[in-house]
Write an enzyme that holds these catalytic residues in place. Structure first.
Site, PDB file in Angstrom:
ATOM      1  N   TYR A 143       0.844  -1.198   0.000  1.00 38.78           N
ATOM      2  CA  TYR A 143       0.000   0.000   0.000  1.00 38.78           C
ATOM      3  C   TYR A 143       0.879   1.247   0.000  1.00 38.78           C
ATOM      4  O   TYR A 143       1.586   1.527   0.969  1.00 38.78           O
ATOM      5  CB  TYR A 143      -0.895  -0.028   1.244  1.00 38.78           C
ATOM      6  CG  TYR A 143      -2.090   0.900   1.214  1.00 38.78           C
ATOM      7  CD1 TYR A 143      -2.334   1.783   0.172  1.00 38.78           C
ATOM      8  CD2 TYR A 143      -3.008   0.880   2.271  1.00 38.78           C
ATOM      9  CE1 TYR A 143      -3.448   2.613   0.165  1.00 38.78           C
ATOM     10  CE2 TYR A 143      -4.130   1.709   2.268  1.00 38.78           C
ATOM     11  CZ  TYR A 143      -4.334   2.574   1.217  1.00 38.78           C
ATOM     12  OH  TYR A 143      -5.432   3.398   1.210  1.00 38.78           O
ATOM     13  N   LYS A 168      -1.125  -1.048  -4.215  1.00 38.57           N
ATOM     14  CA  LYS A 168      -2.325  -0.230  -4.039  1.00 38.57           C
ATOM     15  C   LYS A 168      -1.876   1.206  -3.824  1.00 38.57           C
ATOM     16  O   LYS A 168      -1.047   1.480  -2.954  1.00 38.57           O
ATOM     17  CB  LYS A 168      -3.133  -0.721  -2.837  1.00 38.57           C
ATOM     18  CG  LYS A 168      -4.408   0.080  -2.600  1.00 38.57           C
ATOM     19  CD  LYS A 168      -5.159  -0.415  -1.375  1.00 38.57           C
ATOM     20  CE  LYS A 168      -6.430   0.407  -1.161  1.00 38.57           C
ATOM     21  NZ  LYS A 168      -7.127   0.051   0.090  1.00 38.57           N
TER      22      LYS A 168
END
Length: 313
Positions: A143, A168
């Site tokens: 992330y 992400k």
């Protein structure tokens, strides 16, 4: 290297990626029954995957024991119909610990969130995520946001790391994302996954789709799954009229309401779940509840969103 089962299941996403809120009872403890209901309803509504105990699920507020219980319940509620990805974060030692807890609880993969607080260099970040990836057999999605921002070269190195299957993005720098996608495509042939992880990702998904990023998280799915699913289907089918109608009539106003309070990316979503009839409790400190007026505006906005769906029939 791609872990085929999870990567393949996510890559053919037929619905929004569901990031459930974590339910708390009146005494503030985790309410596993309400959480099970919330996850089950999301799966039955058409979620393509469940991301348990991540940002919307208040990962930061959960003890390891609560985290384990929630991941296990999410796996039970999903019943194998969709994959369950669990959050993992903090410093390297704790991130590894949470990764192993998630694996033992039956998760299919991990969302590795930024290390706690520190602003590290690229070498340290790469070492951190490689240690998390090596700790279990679970595929890892890294992330990018806040204090974990990567150069294209670092993402290439991550894409070459056993167990890391995707990135992400919660930063929103489209120039950087284009350079990352291009570098990985050039240097690491294969199906590395990318996700739009910005709050209310529907608002920016048209731009991300232009970069080839088709996967995105949907917090709105928590309380208005029909709206999130209609938007997702319209994007996939090229129904620009429906996309524009939902953006103009619901998602943009929701983003503007969300911007009225810090932490509303979670607190407002949780209020939405309660408005739709499931008592999932309040957010835990340091987050705080939306004002009464903001909850009223949210209720009106949800009603308007569903009216837009009726008009389209």
């Amino acid at each position: 290297m791609t872990s085929a089962p999870l990567a393949a299941r996510l890559n053919v996403s037929s619905g929004p990626l569901f990031f459930p809120v974590t339910a708390y009872g009146p005494d503030g403890s985790v309410d596993l029954d309400a959480y099970r209901t919330h996850v089950r309803h999301g799966v039955e509504a058409g979620a393509a995957a469940v991301f348990a105990c991540c940002g919307t699920g208040e990962f930061h507020a959960l003890t390891p024991e609560e985290f384990e219980a929630c991941v296990r319940v999410a796996v039970e509620a999903a019943e194998g119909r969709v994959p369950v990805v669990a959050g993992a974060g903090y410093g390297t030692a704790l991130a590894v610990r949470y990764a192993r807890i998630a694996e033992a609880a039956g998760a299919d993969g991990l969302l590795a969130m930024p290390p706690y607080l520190v602003v590290a260099g690229q070498e340290g970040l790469l070492r951190h995520y490689r240690e998390v990836a090596a700790a279990t057999a679970l595929p890892v999605i890294v992330y990018q946001r806040d204090n974990a921002v990567f150069t294209p070269e670092t993402v290439v190195a991550l894409a070459r790391t056993d167990g890391v299957i995707g990135l992400k993005d919660g930063l929103g720098d489209l120039d950087l994302m284009q350079r990352i996608v291009s570098a990985v495509r050039t240097e690491v042939p294969g199906d590395f996954l990318y996700f739009n992880g910005l709050p209310t990702a529907e608002q920016t998904q048209l731009a991300y789709r232009a970069l080839g990023v088709t996967l995105y998280s949907s917090a709105v799915f928590c309380f208005a799954p029909e709206l999130a699913l209609a938007f997702h289907q319209a994007l996939r089918s090229g129904d620009d009229a429906t996309v524009d109608r939902l953006l103009d009539g619901f998602f943009r106003p929701f983003v503007e309401l969300r911007a009225q309070g810090r932490g509303y990316a979670v607190a407002l979503v949780k209020a939405g779940v309660r408005l739709r009839g499931l008592d999932v409790g309040e957010v835990r400190p340091p987050l705080h509840e939306p004002t009464e007026d903001h909850v009223k505006q949210l209720a009106e906005l949800i009603e308007r969103g569903y009216a837009l769906l009726e008009e389209a029939k």
